[in-house]
Design an enzyme around this catalytic site. Sequence first.
Site, PDB file in Angstrom:
ATOM      1  N   CYS A  62      81.688  40.724   9.656  1.00 23.17           N
ATOM      2  CA  CYS A  62      82.887  41.554   9.469  1.00 23.17           C
ATOM      3  C   CYS A  62      82.899  42.113   8.052  1.00 23.17           C
ATOM      4  O   CYS A  62      83.216  43.287   7.833  1.00 23.17           O
ATOM      5  CB  CYS A  62      84.154  40.745   9.719  1.00 23.17           C
ATOM      6  SG  CYS A  62      84.540  40.472  11.463  1.00 23.17           S
ATOM      7  N   ASP A 101      67.801  43.030   8.409  1.00 23.66           N
ATOM      8  CA  ASP A 101      67.994  41.581   8.298  1.00 23.66           C
ATOM      9  C   ASP A 101      67.523  41.121   6.918  1.00 23.66           C
ATOM     10  O   ASP A 101      66.520  41.601   6.392  1.00 23.66           O
ATOM     11  CB  ASP A 101      67.202  40.856   9.400  1.00 23.66           C
ATOM     12  CG  ASP A 101      67.651  39.420   9.578  1.00 23.66           C
ATOM     13  OD1 ASP A 101      68.257  39.107  10.624  1.00 23.66           O
ATOM     14  OD2 ASP A 101      67.414  38.596   8.661  1.00 23.66           O
ATOM     15  N   HIS A 126      85.196  42.036  15.876  1.00 25.10           N
ATOM     16  CA  HIS A 126      84.750  40.639  15.850  1.00 25.10           C
ATOM     17  C   HIS A 126      84.820  40.029  17.243  1.00 25.10           C
ATOM     18  O   HIS A 126      85.899  39.914  17.825  1.00 25.10           O
ATOM     19  CB  HIS A 126      85.580  39.798  14.877  1.00 25.10           C
ATOM     20  CG  HIS A 126      85.077  38.381  14.791  1.00 25.10           C
ATOM     21  ND1 HIS A 126      84.105  37.996  13.903  1.00 25.10           N
ATOM     22  CD2 HIS A 126      85.374  37.278  15.534  1.00 25.10           C
ATOM     23  CE1 HIS A 126      83.818  36.717  14.100  1.00 25.10           C
ATOM     24  NE2 HIS A 126      84.587  36.251  15.085  1.00 25.10           N
ATOM     25  N   ASN A 169      70.826  35.884  20.130  1.00 26.09           N
ATOM     26  CA  ASN A 169      70.942  34.431  20.129  1.00 26.09           C
ATOM     27  C   ASN A 169      72.385  34.048  20.432  1.00 26.09           C
ATOM     28  O   ASN A 169      73.310  34.628  19.856  1.00 26.09           O
ATOM     29  CB  ASN A 169      70.530  33.861  18.765  1.00 26.09           C
ATOM     30  CG  ASN A 169      69.056  34.084  18.485  1.00 26.09           C
ATOM     31  OD1 ASN A 169      68.240  34.063  19.395  1.00 26.09           O
ATOM     32  ND2 ASN A 169      68.715  34.320  17.227  1.00 26.09           N
ATOM     33  N   GLY A 186      70.250  29.124  18.886  1.00 22.83           N
ATOM     34  CA  GLY A 186      69.944  29.296  17.469  1.00 22.83           C
ATOM     35  C   GLY A 186      70.829  30.311  16.772  1.00 22.83           C
ATOM     36  O   GLY A 186      70.458  30.864  15.736  1.00 22.83           O
ATOM     37  N   THR A 239      73.277  31.576  14.303  1.00 20.51           N
ATOM     38  CA  THR A 239      73.792  31.049  13.031  1.00 20.51           C
ATOM     39  C   THR A 239      75.030  31.808  12.559  1.00 20.51           C
ATOM     40  O   THR A 239      75.858  31.249  11.849  1.00 20.51           O
ATOM     41  CB  THR A 239      72.712  31.089  11.926  1.00 20.51           C
ATOM     42  OG1 THR A 239      72.268  32.438  11.764  1.00 20.51           O
ATOM     43  CG2 THR A 239      71.535  30.206  12.289  1.00 20.51           C
ATOM     44  N   HIS A 275      75.659  39.813  17.650  1.00 20.81           N
ATOM     45  CA  HIS A 275      74.714  40.754  17.046  1.00 20.81           C
ATOM     46  C   HIS A 275      73.422  40.745  17.843  1.00 20.81           C
ATOM     47  O   HIS A 275      73.097  39.766  18.511  1.00 20.81           O
ATOM     48  CB  HIS A 275      74.440  40.397  15.587  1.00 20.81           C
ATOM     49  CG  HIS A 275      73.983  38.988  15.373  1.00 20.81           C
ATOM     50  ND1 HIS A 275      74.857  37.930  15.327  1.00 20.81           N
ATOM     51  CD2 HIS A 275      72.750  38.449  15.223  1.00 20.81           C
ATOM     52  CE1 HIS A 275      74.186  36.807  15.156  1.00 20.81           C
ATOM     53  NE2 HIS A 275      72.897  37.094  15.092  1.00 20.81           N
ATOM     54  N   HIS A 321      69.279  41.578  17.479  1.00 18.50           N
ATOM     55  CA  HIS A 321      68.141  41.821  16.587  1.00 18.50           C
ATOM     56  C   HIS A 321      67.223  42.865  17.243  1.00 18.50           C
ATOM     57  O   HIS A 321      66.882  42.730  18.427  1.00 18.50           O
ATOM     58  CB  HIS A 321      67.307  40.550  16.412  1.00 18.50           C
ATOM     59  CG  HIS A 321      68.039  39.366  15.837  1.00 18.50           C
ATOM     60  ND1 HIS A 321      67.778  38.865  14.582  1.00 18.50           N
ATOM     61  CD2 HIS A 321      69.020  38.568  16.355  1.00 18.50           C
ATOM     62  CE1 HIS A 321      68.544  37.806  14.355  1.00 18.50           C
ATOM     63  NE2 HIS A 321      69.306  37.603  15.416  1.00 18.50           N
TER      64      HIS A 321
HETATM   65  P1  5GP Z   1      71.214  34.572  14.323  1.00 17.15           P
HETATM   66  O1  5GP Z   1      70.323  33.422  13.964  1.00 17.15           O
HETATM   67  O2  5GP Z   1      72.675  34.215  14.212  1.00 17.15           O
HETATM   68  O3  5GP Z   1      70.870  35.236  15.599  1.00 17.15           O
HETATM   69  O4  5GP Z   1      70.899  35.684  13.248  1.00 17.15           O
HETATM   70  C1  5GP Z   1      71.563  35.827  12.044  1.00 17.15           C
HETATM   71  C2  5GP Z   1      70.696  36.716  11.196  1.00 17.15           C
HETATM   72  O5  5GP Z   1      71.490  37.220  10.149  1.00 17.15           O
HETATM   73  C3  5GP Z   1      69.510  35.998  10.553  1.00 17.15           C
HETATM   74  O6  5GP Z   1      68.296  36.629  10.986  1.00 17.15           O
HETATM   75  C4  5GP Z   1      69.756  36.151   9.063  1.00 17.15           C
HETATM   76  O7  5GP Z   1      68.561  36.401   8.343  1.00 17.15           O
HETATM   77  C5  5GP Z   1      70.719  37.322   8.993  1.00 17.15           C
HETATM   78  N1  5GP Z   1      71.660  37.273   7.898  1.00 17.15           N
HETATM   79  C6  5GP Z   1      72.452  36.222   7.545  1.00 17.15           C
HETATM   80  N2  5GP Z   1      73.233  36.550   6.493  1.00 17.15           N
HETATM   81  C7  5GP Z   1      72.924  37.840   6.190  1.00 17.15           C
HETATM   82  C8  5GP Z   1      73.406  38.742   5.189  1.00 17.15           C
HETATM   83  O8  5GP Z   1      74.273  38.436   4.368  1.00 17.15           O
HETATM   84  N3  5GP Z   1      72.852  39.982   5.151  1.00 17.15           N
HETATM   85  C9  5GP Z   1      71.882  40.362   6.057  1.00 17.15           C
HETATM   86  N4  5GP Z   1      71.407  41.604   5.929  1.00 17.15           N
HETATM   87  N5  5GP Z   1      71.415  39.538   7.006  1.00 17.15           N
HETATM   88  C10 5GP Z   1      71.931  38.291   7.071  1.00 17.15           C
HETATM   89 ZN    ZN Z   2      83.113  39.003  12.454  1.00 21.00          ZN
END
Ligand code: 5GP
Ligand code: ZN
Length: 113
Positions: A7, A30, A46, A87, A93, A95, A100, A102
Amino acid sequence: MDDCIFCKIANKEIPSTIVYEDDMVIAFNDLNPVAPVHILIVPKKHMTDILNVEKEDMKYIEAVVEAIQKITKEKGIAESGFRVVNNCGEDGGQTVKHIHFHIIGGETLGGMA
Ligand code: 5GP
Ligand code: ZN
């Protein structure tokens, strides 16, 4: 939503390298890329994850698909191919608890684990 990193990125409170933006979604590189192209597409509303997209918010998913088409063409990976990853939850996984997608590409990717 307070304390949600995506957000904050969508609101430009946290800087990111934005590669695409419209009314519905924002897309940015990323922070820890796993391939030459690694872009996150984030709906501007959100929502925690793919299980929590209400019927009236499906337009955001449509916007994600449109963004995928535009971004992959723009980045020159539409022809060569790429992967879209979402994810969800603990075992998935996830985080960041803001839905979102990828886009990963720019090289030949390994098989799915
Ligand atoms: P998830 O594991 O939740 O599918 O992916 C989260 C992704 O967000 C990860 O690949 C991580 O590298 C990316 N990420 C986390 N914090 C930030 C941030 O502050 N800026 C950017 N550009 N990517 C982020
Ligand atoms: Zn959010």
